[in-house]
Design a protein around this motif. Structure first.
Motif, PDB file in Angstrom:
ATOM      1  N   GLU A 246       0.680  -1.383   3.242  1.00 19.76           N
ATOM      2  CA  GLU A 246      -0.258  -1.053   4.033  1.00 19.76           C
ATOM      3  C   GLU A 246      -0.120  -0.666   5.278  1.00 19.76           C
ATOM      4  OE1 GLU A 246      -4.583  -3.740   5.024  1.00 19.76           O
ATOM      5  OE2 GLU A 246      -2.351  -4.735   4.902  1.00 19.76           O
ATOM      6  N   SER A 247       0.983  -1.032   5.974  1.00 22.25           N
ATOM      7  CA  SER A 247       1.446  -0.513   7.410  1.00 22.25           C
ATOM      8  C   SER A 247       1.701   0.944   7.513  1.00 22.25           C
ATOM      9  CB  SER A 247       2.605  -1.466   7.710  1.00 22.25           C
ATOM     10  OG  SER A 247       3.816  -0.808   7.150  1.00 22.25           O
ATOM     11  N   ILE A 248       2.285   1.548   5.940  1.00 24.31           N
ATOM     12  CA  ILE A 248       2.422   3.063   6.351  1.00 24.31           C
ATOM     13  C   ILE A 248       1.109   3.874   5.705  1.00 24.31           C
ATOM     14  CG2 ILE A 248       4.865   2.599   6.241  1.00 24.31           C
ATOM     15  CD1 ILE A 248       4.816   3.192   3.291  1.00 24.31           C
ATOM     16  N   GLY A 249       0.144   3.071   5.483  1.00 27.09           N
ATOM     17  CA  GLY A 249      -1.220   3.884   5.150  1.00 27.09           C
ATOM     18  C   GLY A 249      -1.482   4.101   3.702  1.00 27.09           C
ATOM     19  N   LEU A 250      -0.702   3.232   2.775  1.00 25.03           N
ATOM     20  CA  LEU A 250      -0.744   3.773   1.457  1.00 25.03           C
ATOM     21  C   LEU A 250      -2.006   3.081   0.439  1.00 25.03           C
ATOM     22  CD1 LEU A 250       2.776   4.221   0.198  1.00 25.03           C
ATOM     23  CD2 LEU A 250       1.209   5.868   0.938  1.00 25.03           C
ATOM     24  N   VAL A 251      -2.221   1.761   1.192  1.00 35.60           N
ATOM     25  CA  VAL A 251      -3.242   1.026   0.758  1.00 35.60           C
ATOM     26  C   VAL A 251      -4.095   0.328   1.790  1.00 35.60           C
ATOM     27  CG1 VAL A 251      -1.704  -0.912   0.398  1.00 35.60           C
ATOM     28  CG2 VAL A 251      -3.579  -0.916  -1.052  1.00 35.60           C
TER      29      VAL A 251
END
Length: 461
Positions: free
Chosen positions: A101-106
């Motif tokens: 989530e922190s790298i914007g994937l979910v």
């Protein structure tokens, strides 16, 4: 305090308590592992099944090898390694979604939204995490059972193993039971936080090992890896043993659907209010209630006869699981509770699975040892669970394919009506496993006839 209780040592009680904690951690995660892989990390049914199958299979294959290592380095060192790896692994399962989530994937803030994870290879970081858990878990079975054996005497060994199996079942029951309230309170996010529960359980076990496990040193004992590898080759080239393993694989392929197919099938067909983790507890409960009685009434029968009876129960188990889709209308009123027919008949099928296991499992090892060369029974019994290694990979793999074909993920469809049309024959899944179970049952009869003739021929010779 430990030493005064029932005459068992402190190491004995420590080993049994950490076994309870480890089983609670493992079953809490494993009963919903395919849901975690699909709903949290976006893996397809087939991908999730293959990952879970390799993980489960490794847990059955590796213990013979890690057990040999445990004999060399000592039980305490092995348990420290095991619970350190398990704690790291379960924590990794919990922290991985946060990292993604922190790298914007979910996006997990509301309804889970995949915003790039399906196109990214980052989610495959799950593989090394699962490997860590697999290696850590593979130490547990051999070391804990080894501790029970070495910390008891001829007078109290039977009672010692009885306590051990009680701890196993309490742990399994408690681990599966906690899943439902977590999912009710947190929805699918509960699948993430469940891993922190498991990490906490194994961390407590690790601390207990550090401070309380003071068993007699056992370093330098046991077989070498070369001896174990040689034994594996001998088993694989023994026609009688490998045939028996492949036949019993059919039974375990069906049994593994308790984890491979049942959770997704029930939630998709009976709704999110269903409780697959609680339904799974019906299996060990049935075994505990029936195994002693069944073993007693089968005592005068041959192991092969008892196993054959159990094998012929399994097709009826799969048919019962399929039959929930035959009912029309709403929930079925049982007087004390109302249940969706899918859930009700799933429980009926799981009861039959438990009965079949009570006929088969206690007698399989006995029969397997009789097929091994005289004087080498112990060496061969180290690979008696090869059937579970094979059935995990095949059973989970087939489950993923059948789920995607007959009971696909509802979120893949634009409307509920479109999904209903795609899942109208969802119960066909269980017909495949009924056919596998029936084929295995008849194969066991043929196997018995063949070895009977071979033995008779050898006796005349």
């Amino acid at each position: 305090m430990f030493q005064k209780l029932k005459g068992f040592s402190r190491a004995f009680w420590t080993a049994n308590i950490v076994e309870l904690l480890e089983r609670g951690a493992y079953y809490g995660v494993f009963i919903v592992i395919t849901l975690y892989l699909s709903r949290i990390l976006g893996f397809s049914d087939i991908e999730a099944a293959l990952i879970s199958g390799v993980f489960s299979g490794g847990l059955y294959l590796l213990p013979t090898f890690t057990g040999a290592l445990a004999d060399k380095i000592g039980f305490k060192s092995s348990l420290l390694i095991a619970f350190s790896l398990l704690t790291i692994g379960y924590f990794g399962l919990g922290i991985l979604p946060t990292a993604l989530e922190s790298i914007g994937l979910v996006d997990y803030s509301g309804d889970i939204k995949f915003t790039g994870i399906l196109e990214s290879n980052a989610r495959w970081a799950i593989a090394p995490i699962m490997l860590v858990i697999m290696i850590g878990g593979s130490f547990i079975k051999s070391v804990i059972t080894g501790t029970v054996a070495k910390e008891t005497t001829e007078l109290n060994r039977a009672q010692g193993f009885s306590i051990f199996y009680m701890m196993v079942n309490i742990g399994a029951f408690s681990g599966k039971t906690i899943v439902k309230p977590l999912r009710v309170a947190m929805g699918d996010m509960g699948l993430i936080y469940l891993n922190y529960f498991s990490a906490a359980m194994t961390l407590i076990a690790l601390i207990m090992i550090v401070f309380f496990y003071k068993s007699v040193k056992h370093q330098g004992e046991g077989k070498t890896f070369s001896e174990i590898w040689h034994a594996l080759i001998k088993v694989l080239t023994n026609g009688r043993l490998i045939s028996l393993i492949l036949i019993i694989t059919g039974f375990w392929m069906v049994q593994h659907q308790l984890y491979a197919t049942m959770p997704k099938y029930v939630l998709r067909m009976a709704g999110e209010a269903a409780s697959p983790s609680w339904y799974a507890n019906v299996n060990p409960l049935t075994v505990v209630l029936t195994v002693t009685f069944i073993t007693r009434i089968m005592a005068s029968k041959t192991p092969l006869f008892s196993m054959t009876v159990g094998m012929f129960i399994m097709p009826f188990s799969a048919i019962a699981m399929a039959s929930g889709n035959w009912f029309s209308g709403g929930e079925i009123d049982l007087g004390f509770i109302s249940m969706h027919p899918i859930a009700l008949m799933m429980i009926a099928g799981i009861v039959l699975q438990g009965l079949a296991e009570s006929f088969i499992s206690p007698r399989f090892l006995q029969f397997f040892s009789l097929q091994a060369p005289k004087g080498e029974e112990g060496l061969y019994l180290g690979f008696s669970h090869l059937h579970s290694f094979i059935s995990s990979i095949l059973g989970f793999g087939l489950s993923g394919y059948l789920l995607s074909k007959y009971c696909p993920e509802p979120k893949l469809f634009e409307t509920h009506e479109a999904w209903e049309a795609a899942a109208v024959n969802a119960h066909y899944i269980w017909y495949y496993f009924a056919a596998i179970a029936l084929f295995s049952a008849f194969s066991l009869i043929i196997y018995g006839k063949v070895i009977q003739r071979l033995d008779a021929k050898a006796a005349k010779g």
